[in-house]
Design an enzyme around this catalytic site. Structure first.
Site, PDB file in Angstrom:
ATOM      1  N   ASP A  15     -16.887   8.585  11.287  1.00  0.00           N
ATOM      2  CA  ASP A  15     -16.571   7.367  11.120  1.00  0.00           C
ATOM      3  C   ASP A  15     -16.446   6.621  13.431  1.00  0.00           C
ATOM      4  OD1 ASP A  15     -16.694   4.530  10.198  1.00  0.00           O
ATOM      5  OD2 ASP A  15     -13.529   4.629  10.330  1.00  0.00           O
ATOM      6  N   GLN A  52     -11.085   9.975   5.143  1.00  0.00           N
ATOM      7  CA  GLN A  52      -9.769   9.443   5.874  1.00  0.00           C
ATOM      8  C   GLN A  52      -8.555   8.962   5.134  1.00  0.00           C
ATOM      9  OE1 GLN A  52     -13.201   6.833   7.438  1.00  0.00           O
ATOM     10  NE2 GLN A  52     -11.760   7.028   9.536  1.00  0.00           N
ATOM     11  N   ARG A  99      -4.702  -1.024  20.897  1.00  0.00           N
ATOM     12  CA  ARG A  99      -4.763  -1.962  19.946  1.00  0.00           C
ATOM     13  C   ARG A  99      -5.260  -0.998  18.383  1.00  0.00           C
ATOM     14  NH1 ARG A  99     -10.498  -0.542  17.765  1.00  0.00           N
ATOM     15  NH2 ARG A  99     -11.784  -2.149  17.002  1.00  0.00           N
ATOM     16  N   ASP A 135      -6.065  -0.142  15.074  1.00  0.00           N
ATOM     17  CA  ASP A 135      -6.897  -0.940  14.523  1.00  0.00           C
ATOM     18  C   ASP A 135      -6.954  -0.461  13.235  1.00  0.00           C
ATOM     19  OD1 ASP A 135     -10.132  -0.054  14.747  1.00  0.00           O
ATOM     20  OD2 ASP A 135      -9.881   1.502  13.541  1.00  0.00           O
ATOM     21  N   GLU A 195      -6.603  -4.398  15.960  1.00  0.00           N
ATOM     22  CA  GLU A 195      -7.684  -5.034  14.974  1.00  0.00           C
ATOM     23  C   GLU A 195      -8.186  -5.510  13.420  1.00  0.00           C
ATOM     24  OE1 GLU A 195     -11.539  -3.609  13.711  1.00  0.00           O
ATOM     25  OE2 GLU A 195      -9.912  -2.774  12.742  1.00  0.00           O
ATOM     26  N   HIS A 238     -18.111  -2.757  19.541  1.00  0.00           N
ATOM     27  CA  HIS A 238     -18.834  -1.761  19.713  1.00  0.00           C
ATOM     28  C   HIS A 238     -19.167  -1.962  17.736  1.00  0.00           C
ATOM     29  CE1 HIS A 238     -15.072  -1.680  17.511  1.00  0.00           C
ATOM     30  NE2 HIS A 238     -15.636  -1.279  16.348  1.00  0.00           N
ATOM     31  N   ARG A 258     -25.308   0.682  13.658  1.00  0.00           N
ATOM     32  CA  ARG A 258     -24.417   0.391  15.058  1.00  0.00           C
ATOM     33  C   ARG A 258     -24.877   0.734  16.425  1.00  0.00           C
ATOM     34  NH1 ARG A 258     -19.369   0.238  11.781  1.00  0.00           N
ATOM     35  NH2 ARG A 258     -19.765   2.290  11.140  1.00  0.00           N
TER      36      ARG A 258
END
Length: 691
Positions: free
Chosen positions: A178, A289, A319, A321, A363, A432, A557
């Site tokens: 990921d 995950q 951050r 996430d 995030e 990103h 991406r």
């Protein structure tokens, strides 16, 4: 070994009365500290017993440090319990365990970081200042190693950067992972980048340049290979309880009926069967995950310990996430649940006790109406995250650019509630991730559009398939069932620079550069903490060879995650007038905007941005009121000259003698009494300089 850390968190010494010395220990300093606590606080006996059982981590600290922690504890204990009470049945017990961790972290914190805590306590709005500027990059795309990042600190300083978000640094599983967010060990750095000691040295180097390091802490899940997951598969019941495991499909099916898929093409469904556990495990993002179960207070304590450990390495911004996903509730989409904000409230309170220089960044890429909750509402007001992504502003920027119309953006941005004055939005044009079109259906209806229709238009426009579109993007994760299509591509490619480069048309090139600077001007002029994505300051195009690397597995991406071309950066820096090409033109224009922003007190994040009703459909008007005088921002989102009637300036509290602080010149007022704005122009208007 799996379980060593958790066992330390879980097992506490039995209650010891403050007046009863521990066997074999004579420590009058601890007796004095506890006596002070008893006399000057109303802390519960359970907490006093816990502190007494520590073996006094404060014994080696000077008296003023011990007194400081006690003062912070007295100040923040009620807030900690209030946050935990919304989540756990015994909030004081969880609070006691958490405070023990905070006390140990405080005692281990270095002198330089204690000094930073003091500095930040005297200037708690450091991240709200007009001179604050963020920069974000994949660490291995920006530099070869953490040590190499430090060598480029001067580049960031010269750009005006005060906050650097490097992604992701912690140890991850082998690909697929990921993009580095499948963490296999929170306490190790990716060995390809360096070591924990390298990270500590980097934070010190950046701090010396006035730059705060932001690091990701993934809260929703761990990698399949993480010690917690490995211990669960090995049969440890303690660690099995760290995850949501179900022996049959009945409960997973009930959840799946309301929980959307994050990656329908890559990872359909939200549960994965694990043969070692003979159970279905919650896996929101990918089968490798595993979502952790925050309903278990042991999980809270594990992450509290990680937050404090990272802060003691010198990480100044964490951050958080995937924070929107951490609480599961049957019958909902399992995002943005109230417990998410209560948990963040409690974690943030612990940092206020042990390491107040550290702030939280949520995030949370969520719907517009859910955004402000991540900064705090109700009894969590101003006590959740210090920073949160203004995803709605980013989406509306691209929407205005495609439609040449500001009505939807005006409607959506005016509808957002006010934020706590001690917090700030992270404003950005690009990041990103892919761009998902978070257009609220109600906002769309209010301006005569349909939400699904406008989202479809934006996907077509920015993938370059809409007739006349200047954008060159890629469709990411098309959902055939819903019609949802997200978009990948660099800012410059989406803004038309790639298409202009293909044709070589000088006019198209200038227009593309103007669009790039316009988008940055709105971002920088909104207030908050603006963050530039790596390469956008140089107008980098999408990486056309992204798919030649088999590690990326069709994830386009990576097209907008190219490696930093340091030779281009050096050439652009040597071209301050932007005469040699688009990289220099973009860097020169952005540098001027950054300098202008730093000079404007009106852009302090505590000042609210008020979107004014438009007088021209192509011009976004934003007003910011400040004791030193108002600031009116005007942005022409079209390729044509557009007017702003002079009475709109009067409405904002300005006169015809106002100054555009970007150009330091008077605006162009025509004989018709209107301010005429060139194509893609930006004005930051204030009263005359010195007034």
């Amino acid at each position: 070994m799996p379980g060593d850390n958790a066992t330390g968190l879980r097992e506490m010494s039995g209650p010891t009365h403050p007046d009863q010395a521990r066997p074999g220990v004579h420590n009058p300093r601890r007796r004095s500290m506890l006596g002070y606590l008893v006399m000057t606080t109303r802390l519960p006996q359970l907490l006093l017993d816990c502190l007494d059982s520590l073996g006094d981590p404060f014994a080696g600290l000077p008296p003023h440090r011990r007194e400081l922690f006690i003062a912070r504890l007295r100040r923040w204990w009620p807030d900690l319990v209030n946050g935990l009470a919304d989540v756990y049945s015994d909030p004081e017990q969880v609070g006691v365990r958490s405070v023990r961790l905070a006390a140990e972290a405080f005692a281990q914190r270095g002198d330089d970081l204690h000094s930073l805590d003091l500095t930040r306590s005297l200037q708690p709005d450091w991240f709200q200042q007009p001179g604050a500027l963020g920069y974000a990059a994949y660490a291995d795309r920006f530099a070869e190693s953490l040590a190499d990042v430090g060598k480029h600190a001067a580049y960031l300083r010269d750009l005006g950067v005060t906050y650097l978000h490097l992604m992701p640094l912690l140890q991850t599983r082998p690909a697929p992972n990921d993009g580095g967010y499948a963490v296999s060990d929170y306490r190790q750095v990716n060995p390809e980048l360096g070591s924990v000691d390298d990270l500590r040295e980097l934070t010190a180097t950046l701090r010396g340049e006035g730059i705060s390091l932001c690091l990701d802490l993934v809260l929703n899940h761990v990698a399949y290979e993480h010690p917690w997951a490995a211990a669960a598969r090995a049969g440890d019941p303690q660690y099995r309880d760290y995850f949501s495991c179900y022996h049959d499909r009945s409960i997973p099916d009930a959840y799946d009926s309301t929980v959307p898929e994050v990656f329908p093409a890559f990872a359909p469904g939200n549960f994965t069967f694990d043969p070692d556990l003979s159970s279905w495990v919650w896996t929101t993002f990918n089968s490798y995950q595993w979502d952790v179960a925050w309903s278990n207070p042991d999980v809270f304590c594990e992450y509290a310990d990680l937050v404090l450990w990272l802060a003691n390495l010198g990480v100044e911004v964490l951050r958080l996430d995937a924070i929107a996903f951490i609480w599961k509730r049957l019958g909902t989409n399992c995002q943005n649940q109230p417990e998410v904000h209560a948990i963040t409230h409690a974690l943030r309170t612990l940092t206020r006790m042990a390491c107040p220089a550290t702030v939280f960044q949520a995030e949370a890429i969520v719907g517009p109406r859910d955004l402000v909750q991540y900064l705090g509402t109700g009894h969590h007001y101003g006590k959740v995250s210090d920073l949160a992504y203004h995803n709605s502003l980013m989406v509306q920027l691209w929407s205005m650019l495609a439609t040449r119309d500001v009505h939807l953006a005006t409607q959506a941005l005016r509808a957002l509630p006010a934020t706590p004055s001690t917090t700030a939005w992270i404003t950005y044009v690009r990041c990103h991730d892919d761009i998902g079109w978070a257009i609220d259906d109600g906002d769309a209806r209010a301006v005569g559009l349909t939400g699904w229709g406008h989202r479809a238009f934006l996907s077509s426009f920015y993938s370059g398939t809409f007739p006349g579109a200047f954008a060159r993007g890629l469709v990411f994760q098309e959902n055939q069932a819903t019609g949802d299509r997200r978009i990948s591509g660099s800012l410059a490619s989406l803004a038309g620079l790639e298409a202009a480069t293909e044709t070589g048309d000088a006019g198209d090139m200038r227009a593309a550069v103007a669009r790039i600077l316009l988008l940055h001007a709105v971002m920088l002029g909104w207030g908050g903490l603006p963050v530039v994505w790596m390469g956008d300051e140089l107008g980098l195009l999408s990486d056309g060879g992204w798919d030649t690397d088999p590690r990326y597995g069709g994830d386009n991406r990576w097209a907008h995650r190219p490696r930093m071309p340091w030779s281009v950066a050096a050439e652009a820096a040597g071209d301050p007038e932007g005469a040699a090409g688009p990289a220099g033109a973009v860097l020169a224009g952005l540098t001027r905007l950054i300098a202008a922003r730093a000079s404007l007190d009106q852009l302090h994040a505590s000042v609210a941005s008020e979107v004014m009703l438009p007088s021209d459909p192509g011009v976004l008007l934003v007003r910011r009121d400040h004791p030193l005088g108002p600031l009116m921002c005007a942005y022409n989102m079209t390729e044509d000259w557009r007017p702003v009637p002079l009475h709109r300036l009067h409405e904002a509290g300005l006169g015809a003698d106002c100054i555009d602080r970007i150009s330091n010149a008077h605006p162009n007022i025509g004989d018709d009494g209107q301010v005429w704005m060139p194509p893609y122009a930006s004005h930051w208007l204030t009263g005359r300089l010195g007034t």
